[in-house]
Scaffold this motif. Structure first.
Motif, mmCIF file in Angstrom:
data_model
loop_
_atom_site.group_PDB
_atom_site.id
_atom_site.type_symbol
_atom_site.label_atom_id
_atom_site.label_comp_id
_atom_site.label_asym_id
_atom_site.label_seq_id
_atom_site.Cartn_x
_atom_site.Cartn_y
_atom_site.Cartn_z
ATOM 1 N N PHE A 108 0.817 -1.219 0.000
ATOM 2 C CA PHE A 108 0.000 0.000 0.000
ATOM 3 C C PHE A 108 0.855 1.275 0.000
ATOM 4 C CE2 PHE A 108 -3.445 -2.551 2.451
ATOM 5 C CZ PHE A 108 -4.022 -2.967 1.257
ATOM 6 N N GLY B 36 3.472 1.559 -4.752
ATOM 7 C CA GLY B 36 3.245 0.126 -4.562
ATOM 8 C C GLY B 36 4.375 -0.680 -3.966
ATOM 9 N N ILE C 267 -5.677 -8.906 -0.326
ATOM 10 C CA ILE C 267 -4.786 -7.852 -0.793
ATOM 11 C C ILE C 267 -3.885 -8.400 -1.893
ATOM 12 C CG2 ILE C 267 -4.824 -6.587 1.390
ATOM 13 C CD1 ILE C 267 -2.069 -7.687 2.029
ATOM 14 N N VAL C 268 -3.448 -7.487 -2.751
ATOM 15 C CA VAL C 268 -2.603 -7.837 -3.891
ATOM 16 C C VAL C 268 -1.142 -7.643 -3.490
ATOM 17 C CG1 VAL C 268 -1.942 -7.125 -6.225
ATOM 18 C CG2 VAL C 268 -4.370 -7.252 -5.594
ATOM 19 N N GLY D 288 3.340 -4.582 -4.130
ATOM 20 C CA GLY D 288 2.136 -5.133 -4.751
ATOM 21 C C GLY D 288 2.071 -4.894 -6.248
ATOM 22 N N ASN D 289 3.237 -4.712 -6.877
ATOM 23 C CA ASN D 289 3.223 -4.452 -8.320
ATOM 24 C C ASN D 289 3.354 -5.753 -9.093
ATOM 25 O OD1 ASN D 289 2.903 -1.730 -7.946
ATOM 26 N ND2 ASN D 289 5.105 -1.332 -7.875
ATOM 27 N N VAL D 290 2.245 -6.205 -9.627
ATOM 28 C CA VAL D 290 2.217 -7.493 -10.294
ATOM 29 C C VAL D 290 1.361 -7.349 -11.541
ATOM 30 C CG1 VAL D 290 0.265 -8.201 -8.852
ATOM 31 C CG2 VAL D 290 1.664 -9.948 -9.915
ATOM 32 N N LEU E 266 -1.397 -8.369 -13.712
ATOM 33 C CA LEU E 266 -2.577 -9.209 -13.450
ATOM 34 C C LEU E 266 -2.849 -10.212 -14.561
ATOM 35 C CD1 LEU E 266 -5.026 -6.614 -11.894
ATOM 36 C CD2 LEU E 266 -3.660 -8.332 -10.733
#
Lengths: 312, 312
Positions: free
Chosen positions: A44, A48, A271-272, A303-305, A307
């Motif tokens: 968060f 990210g 959460i991602v 959390g940078n992925v 998708l």
């Protein structure tokens, strides 16, 4: 050497430019592991990932003259975005050397934060030559993604906040790539919660930190193979000594263990997180019998992925 | 009719058994839409959706004798899990009638929360017959997933909390399926923030609420087609009158708009929401020119999504 005062000053210096991220828990994951786990959610963080902390601190330590010339780095990952955004927030230019084969989504992210991308052929040599050219041409200050004391100080603030929120953690787990987050975490525990052990998780397919830790000297990463694409780099001469002195253990995990931990976080915590983030939980799960009933912190690094390219 | 006092008592009654969920914002999404948006994160609710609120309230209103016999419902979605968990927390039995073709993952989730599943052939008739048999045999009390005043009262508490946290919202967006969340949200705004408009988002492929709203009487859902699998049901005779009186508008959105909004939330907020949750944001984005500069609440209804079947 980084002092306690350096860390306290860093926290003051950067706090207006970063998020104080929340600490979350999952009753279900706690029951599954048999421990009390506190996840520091750097997914968060602005842009990210925790990298925003170190990039911001490094930039804020530049002189006014240096700031006028801007900053430069080589990175195709989170540090590229972090430096671009941190520079933008100070009204500065950021030059990012990226290999021409870097994913378009990563290039777009850097551009979105106002960074100027300079592409190079995807070799170590081309990267360094290109960076030198950029620095010579622009006068920008080179900032290393992790092997830099100001960057390490910034990364330490994630664990400092976690320790402020939970002052009785027995262990903190963090992932290790180049060692910026891990060395910062280890220093934060050393100074602000000396009874707290710091343990790293590392992918088996990129285990240079484990090898370095065993051998007592830096072993370079060669041909890393892991889904945890934030952990492909080698330790540096500034991160390794701190890790050697202040980290208790490095636990290696298999790819399936990383993916399972990542999926557990997504499904249960909603959460991602990126694969690199899940490596720390995977390490805890692998050795969970040692941590029954303990109070444990885990740093979720980012959390940078993409998708469209999930492993499940 | 549900009174202001009913809602205040409900909030007191259920609060020990639910999470007070956080309200999150995204600077980037705000800039994109040109408004200040506050997301009420019911994806972080126990069992992953707002349904836990209504199920808990309905169960807590039963007499001690009724509690001894347990509760029953028909649902293959979030209400099934919510009722199972809410019953478990009160030491009660929950009988859940589910179509035999419901996904195994949903059956496992209900079982995981201690619910007893009774399978039926996947027709409306079989479902109702089976439910009647279960109720006759066990003495369990039937609780409807949304067309029930106690369930509506429970769902209202999500918006009550949002209004407590942000008392100057000009609009609140919520998705509409059977109307439990929407009618509860509308009552919460009516009693606790009367200047706040409530607007619904609904999938174009399941637009019975929009049709009912236009016609002024309930139009049943027939053959709904949408990825937002929490919004397939028809309005009920308890939810519709509240919606007719207290909702300002219903905005229909296409599948691609739902998926784009879902992706935006995942990528930018780093949280996992189910497609039904994204319908409210999709509606706001569709009509964003009307909401420039406004302060807006959005209820993210849940985060239960099968990670192996994502639309991107």
């Amino acid at each position: 050497m980084i002092s306690k005062e350096n860390l306290l000053e860093t926290q003051q210096r950067i706090q207006a430019f970063i998020h104080r991220t929340p600490v979350l828990s999952s009753q279900l994951i706690n029951e599954m592991i048999g421990a009390d786990i506190y996840f520091k959610c750097e997914n968060f963080q602005k842009m990210g990932a925790f990298k925003m902390r170190g990039a911001t601190n490094a930039i804020l330590q530049l002189s006014e003259i240096e700031k006028g010339f801007g900053v430069a780095t080589h990175s195709s990952g989170n540090f590229a975005q972090a430096l671009a955004l941190a520079a933008k927030l100070q009204g500065m230019k950021a030059y990012i050397v990226m290999p021409s084969n870097a994913p378009q989504v990563k290039k777009n992210a850097v551009k979105g934060y106002g960074g100027e991308i300079i592409e190079c052929t995807p070799t170590l040599e081309a990267r360094e030559t290109t960076l030198t050219e950029v620095v010579n041409k622009t006068g920008a200050v080179f900032l290393h993604p992790y092997n830099d004391y100001h960057v390490i100080e910034g990364q330490a603030t994630a664990a400092m906040e976690l320790i402020e929120d939970h002052n009785d953690l027995e262990v903190i787990f963090a992932p290790v790539g180049g060692g910026g987050l891990l060395s910062g975490t280890a220093l934060a525990a050393h100074y602000f919660s000396p009874d707290t052990k710091v343990i790293a998780g590392e992918p088996m397919g990129a285990d240079d930190a484990w090898q370095s830790f065993q051998k007592g000297e830096i072993v370079l990463q060669t041909n890393p193979q892991t889904i945890a694409d934030g952990l492909l780099t080698s330790l540096g001469d500034k991160t390794f000594p701190i890790i050697k002195d202040h980290v208790s253990d490095i636990i290696r995990v298999e790819e399936e263990e990383i993916i399972a931990a990542m999926r557990l976080i997504w499904e249960r915590m909603k959460i991602v997180v990126e694969p690199s983030s899940a490596v720390a939980l995977a390490a805890l799960i692998k050795e969970k019998s040692k941590y029954k009933g303990k109070k444990i912190g885990i740093i979720l690094s980012g959390g940078n992925v993409e998708l469209t390219k999930l492993p499940f």
